[in-house]
Each structure stands twice: as C-alpha cells, then as structure tokens.
Motif scaffolding. Structure first.
Motif, PDB file in Angstrom:
ATOM      1  N   ASP A   7     -23.095  13.630  14.058  1.00  0.00           N
ATOM      2  CA  ASP A   7     -22.078  14.473  14.696  1.00  0.00           C
ATOM      3  C   ASP A   7     -20.728  13.772  14.804  1.00  0.00           C
ATOM      4  OD1 ASP A   7     -23.891  16.570  15.114  1.00  0.00           O
ATOM      5  OD2 ASP A   7     -24.630  15.652  16.963  1.00  0.00           O
ATOM      6  N   TRP A   8     -20.606  12.595  14.215  1.00  0.00           N
ATOM      7  CA  TRP A   8     -19.366  11.822  14.313  1.00  0.00           C
ATOM      8  C   TRP A   8     -18.633  11.803  12.970  1.00  0.00           C
ATOM      9  CZ3 TRP A   8     -17.457   9.408  18.703  1.00  0.00           C
ATOM     10  CH2 TRP A   8     -18.326   9.351  19.809  1.00  0.00           C
ATOM     11  N   ASP A   9     -17.320  11.922  13.038  1.00  0.00           N
ATOM     12  CA  ASP A   9     -16.448  11.690  11.890  1.00  0.00           C
ATOM     13  C   ASP A   9     -15.544  10.511  12.218  1.00  0.00           C
ATOM     14  OD1 ASP A   9     -17.437  13.833  10.458  1.00  0.00           O
ATOM     15  OD2 ASP A   9     -15.920  15.225  11.192  1.00  0.00           O
ATOM     16  N   PHE A  10     -15.399   9.598  11.272  1.00  0.00           N
ATOM     17  CA  PHE A  10     -14.510   8.450  11.444  1.00  0.00           C
ATOM     18  C   PHE A  10     -13.462   8.485  10.332  1.00  0.00           C
ATOM     19  CE2 PHE A  10     -18.615   7.317  13.204  1.00  0.00           C
ATOM     20  CZ  PHE A  10     -18.277   6.816  14.459  1.00  0.00           C
ATOM     21  N   LEU A  11     -12.204   8.332  10.727  1.00  0.00           N
ATOM     22  CA  LEU A  11     -11.115   8.388   9.775  1.00  0.00           C
ATOM     23  C   LEU A  11     -10.274   7.120   9.871  1.00  0.00           C
ATOM     24  CD1 LEU A  11     -11.301  11.375  11.440  1.00  0.00           C
ATOM     25  CD2 LEU A  11      -9.944  12.048   9.459  1.00  0.00           C
ATOM     26  N   ALA A  12      -9.823   6.626   8.727  1.00  0.00           N
ATOM     27  CA  ALA A  12      -8.958   5.453   8.692  1.00  0.00           C
ATOM     28  C   ALA A  12      -7.975   5.596   7.533  1.00  0.00           C
ATOM     29  CB  ALA A  12      -9.772   4.175   8.533  1.00  0.00           C
ATOM     30  N   GLY A  13      -6.742   5.226   7.781  1.00  0.00           N
ATOM     31  CA  GLY A  13      -5.737   5.322   6.732  1.00  0.00           C
ATOM     32  C   GLY A  13      -4.686   4.245   6.880  1.00  0.00           C
ATOM     33  N   LEU A  14      -3.980   3.985   5.806  1.00  0.00           N
ATOM     34  CA  LEU A  14      -2.922   2.978   5.789  1.00  0.00           C
ATOM     35  C   LEU A  14      -1.779   3.546   4.949  1.00  0.00           C
ATOM     36  CD1 LEU A  14      -2.590   0.117   6.954  1.00  0.00           C
ATOM     37  CD2 LEU A  14      -3.299  -0.767   4.725  1.00  0.00           C
ATOM     38  N   ARG A  15      -0.596   3.645   5.543  1.00  0.00           N
ATOM     39  CA  ARG A  15       0.545   4.230   4.845  1.00  0.00           C
ATOM     40  C   ARG A  15       1.651   3.196   4.678  1.00  0.00           C
ATOM     41  NH1 ARG A  15       3.633   8.888   7.865  1.00  0.00           N
ATOM     42  NH2 ARG A  15       4.370   7.073   9.048  1.00  0.00           N
ATOM     43  N   TYR A  16       2.105   3.057   3.452  1.00  0.00           N
ATOM     44  CA  TYR A  16       3.232   2.168   3.170  1.00  0.00           C
ATOM     45  C   TYR A  16       4.477   3.016   2.938  1.00  0.00           C
ATOM     46  CZ  TYR A  16       6.340  -1.100   0.811  1.00  0.00           C
ATOM     47  OH  TYR A  16       7.428  -1.859   0.454  1.00  0.00           O
ATOM     48  N   SER A  17       5.552   2.692   3.630  1.00  0.00           N
ATOM     49  CA  SER A  17       6.811   3.430   3.504  1.00  0.00           C
ATOM     50  C   SER A  17       7.922   2.473   3.108  1.00  0.00           C
ATOM     51  CB  SER A  17       7.182   4.108   4.830  1.00  0.00           C
ATOM     52  OG  SER A  17       6.162   4.978   5.267  1.00  0.00           O
ATOM     53  N   ASN A  18       8.756   2.919   2.204  1.00  0.00           N
ATOM     54  CA  ASN A  18       9.917   2.142   1.782  1.00  0.00           C
ATOM     55  C   ASN A  18      11.111   3.066   1.712  1.00  0.00           C
ATOM     56  OD1 ASN A  18      11.805   1.073  -0.528  1.00  0.00           O
ATOM     57  ND2 ASN A  18      10.669  -0.706   0.231  1.00  0.00           N
ATOM     58  N   PHE A  19      12.166   2.750   2.441  1.00  0.00           N
ATOM     59  CA  PHE A  19      13.364   3.570   2.482  1.00  0.00           C
ATOM     60  C   PHE A  19      14.566   2.723   2.069  1.00  0.00           C
ATOM     61  CE2 PHE A  19      10.413   5.207   5.589  1.00  0.00           C
ATOM     62  CZ  PHE A  19      10.478   6.585   5.433  1.00  0.00           C
ATOM     63  N   SER A  20      15.458   3.339   1.334  1.00  0.00           N
ATOM     64  CA  SER A  20      16.704   2.656   0.979  1.00  0.00           C
ATOM     65  C   SER A  20      17.816   3.679   0.859  1.00  0.00           C
ATOM     66  CB  SER A  20      16.556   1.883  -0.338  1.00  0.00           C
ATOM     67  OG  SER A  20      16.309   2.767  -1.409  1.00  0.00           O
ATOM     68  N   THR A  21      19.016   3.269   1.215  1.00  0.00           N
ATOM     69  CA  THR A  21      20.178   4.136   1.108  1.00  0.00           C
ATOM     70  C   THR A  21      21.399   3.263   0.839  1.00  0.00           C
ATOM     71  OG1 THR A  21      21.515   5.830   2.230  1.00  0.00           O
ATOM     72  CG2 THR A  21      20.649   4.063   3.583  1.00  0.00           C
ATOM     73  N   GLN A  22      22.367   3.832   0.146  1.00  0.00           N
ATOM     74  CA  GLN A  22      23.588   3.086  -0.166  1.00  0.00           C
ATOM     75  C   GLN A  22      24.767   4.046  -0.089  1.00  0.00           C
ATOM     76  OE1 GLN A  22      23.587   0.962  -3.876  1.00  0.00           O
ATOM     77  NE2 GLN A  22      25.499  -0.097  -3.435  1.00  0.00           N
ATOM     78  N   PRO A  23      25.543   3.968   0.984  1.00  0.00           N
ATOM     79  CA  PRO A  23      26.718   4.827   1.097  1.00  0.00           C
ATOM     80  C   PRO A  23      27.761   4.467   0.044  1.00  0.00           C
ATOM     81  CG  PRO A  23      26.715   3.175   2.834  1.00  0.00           C
ATOM     82  CD  PRO A  23      25.408   3.045   2.121  1.00  0.00           C
ATOM     83  N   MET A  24      28.586   5.435  -0.308  1.00  0.00           N
ATOM     84  CA  MET A  24      29.624   5.191  -1.310  1.00  0.00           C
ATOM     85  C   MET A  24      30.548   4.072  -0.841  1.00  0.00           C
ATOM     86  SD  MET A  24      30.622   9.050  -2.564  1.00  0.00           S
ATOM     87  CE  MET A  24      31.810   8.345  -3.711  1.00  0.00           C
ATOM     88  N   GLY A  25      30.670   3.044  -1.673  1.00  0.00           N
ATOM     89  CA  GLY A  25      31.539   1.925  -1.346  1.00  0.00           C
ATOM     90  C   GLY A  25      30.939   0.947  -0.353  1.00  0.00           C
TER      91      GLY A  25
END
Length: 267
Positions: A7-25
């Motif tokens: 009757d048990w459910d076990f969940l596990a996850g691992l998320r990798y996030s990478n963000f980058s931004t470069q404004p003009m100039g």
C-alpha cells in the motif's frame, strides 16, 4: 523514480537546472543547482490516502542592475509537507488537507525607491508554516463546487536589519479562502457564484497594513456543440481593495466591478 511496496508508494527524483542570461552590452550571468525531491504515499483505503513530501527549489535572481543593488545570489528553498486526500460521494468529490513548512534563503527584497530606480537587497531567510484545505468536485449530478482555505504564517527569520527578525513577511496574508459553485440548469445552461477572501497584509512601512477584502463573483454559461458562451461579473459589490503595496504612496488597487462577455467555438 517510483517504487510500490504493498500500500506504499515511494518516489525520488533529482533535478539539475542551469540558467544563463546576457543583457545587451552586459556580462553573462549564470547559475546552476541540483535539487532533490522525495515523497511517499500510503493508501489507507481505496478512498483515503496519506502523503509526505520533501523538495528543494532554486530560483535565479537575474535582471537586477548594480543601480538596483544587484547582482544577487539565487534564492533557494526547502519544502516539508504532509497531507491527506479523501474521495467522497462515490469518488465525485475530493477533499485534501495539507500541512507545510517552507524555508526560503537569500530572498531579494525591496528597500527604497528614493529619487532613482527601486533599490533591492538580499534577505537571509524567511520561513512559512501553514495549512491548506480544499474540496473540489460534484456534490450532485448538477452541482459542482470548488472550495479552499489557506492559513499561512510567514515571518522573517534572518535579516541584516535586526529589528526585522520575527516580523511577518510583507504582502503575505495569514488567511485566504475561495468558494465557487456551479449549477447545471439543463439544455446547455449553467449558473455560477462564489466569493474570494484575502486577509490583511503587512507592507514595508511600519504600521501601514493593507486591509482585508472579500469579492463576490457570478456567471451565466451556455454550451452547445462546439460553442461556449459566458457572461461573468467580478467584484459585484464594487468593493475598493488593494492587491499589494509598499507604503502609503505606492499601493496597487484591485479591479472595480467588471462584467465580461466571451464566446469561443471549437471546430
């Protein structure tokens, strides 16, 4: 990943996030994070289950110029939540109850507008503890309902301004609730009515609190074939209310009485 043991459910996850931004100039900004998520569900009966969740979050704080106090480190969070879900009325109505505790670190917060652009800084930590209750589904063949209530105690727990520690977080009401009911009149017609409540909220000026408010809404709906028509009225009592604000000279009013007619057709 998900594993089921009886009757048990076990969940596990691992998320990798990478963000980058470069404004003009400008220079490129980048952040990355590895966030775990763990959960479990226990099915007590076919209609009642209990769950627990732990999750970490990550939010980059790009877009702040040096004149605004930036750049800033990313905001990170940790969520602890337990709850229960119950199906009633033969599975037509779902009740949900949840208790949670959230820890946010390195939150970007407003400081002052002054004579130039808004100035921000990074606050050490905020913590929120709360309760959420919800019922959604059908009470009868014709009547459906959506109802929820939330209690939230959000306070500053770490701040370079010592007197802010222990204060309620700005803009965070202790109480919020909504109620919406819809009744099927037959022949494609339906009516709906409801209300939404938001409690008092603190601002960035000591002693200046945004008042609570209640808005009433209603609608008339018609559906036939691919045609959907709705007539919606919001804030029917035309109550003056404020959705947010920083200080007395800078608050944001909510919408006045508004009636909209909309139609769509699906081919």
């Amino acid at each position: 990943d998900r594993v089921t043991l009886g009757d048990w459910d076990f969940l596990a996850g691992l998320r990798y996030s990478n963000f980058s931004t470069q404004p003009m100039g400008g220079e490129e900004n980048s952040d990355n994070d590895l966030a775990p998520r763990l959960g479990t569900v226990y099915r007590y009966t076919d209609d009642l289950s209990f769950y627990g969740t732990y999750a970490e979050g990550f939010e980059p704080n790009f877009g702040y110029t040096s004149a605004q106090g930036g750049p800033f480190d990313p905001t990170t969070s940790r969520l602890f939540e337990v709850g229960a879900k119950h199906l009633a009325f033969g599975g037509d109505l779902l009740f949900t109850a949840a208790l949670y505790h959230i820890i946010n670190d390195d939150i970007v917060t407003w400081v002052d507008a002054g004579s130039g652009p808004d100035l921000y800084r990074q606050r050490g930590q905020e913590q929120s503890t709360g309760l959420e209750l919800e019922a959604i589904g059908n009470i009868t063949d014709r009547l459906s309902v959506i109802a929820n209530y939330a209690y939230n105690n959000a306070e500053v727990t770490e701040d370079e301004v010592a007197e802010n520690v222990g204060k309620t977080k700005e803009g965070a009401p202790h109480h919020m609730a909504t109620l919406w009911g819809k009744y099927d009149l037959g022949n494609g017609f339906a009516v709906g009515a409801g209300a939404e409540y938001v409690g008092e909220r603190e601002t960035f000026e000591e002693g200046f609190t945004l008042p609570d408010y209640t808005l009433y809404n209603a609608g008339l709906f018609y559906e036939t074939g691919g045609l959907n028509v709705s007539l919606m009225g919001k804030n029917l009592t035309d109550e003056e209310h404020w959705t947010g604000g920083y200080y007395p000279g800078r608050v944001y009013p909510g919408d006045q009485l508004k009636v909209t007619l909309s139609a769509s057709y699906a081919f």
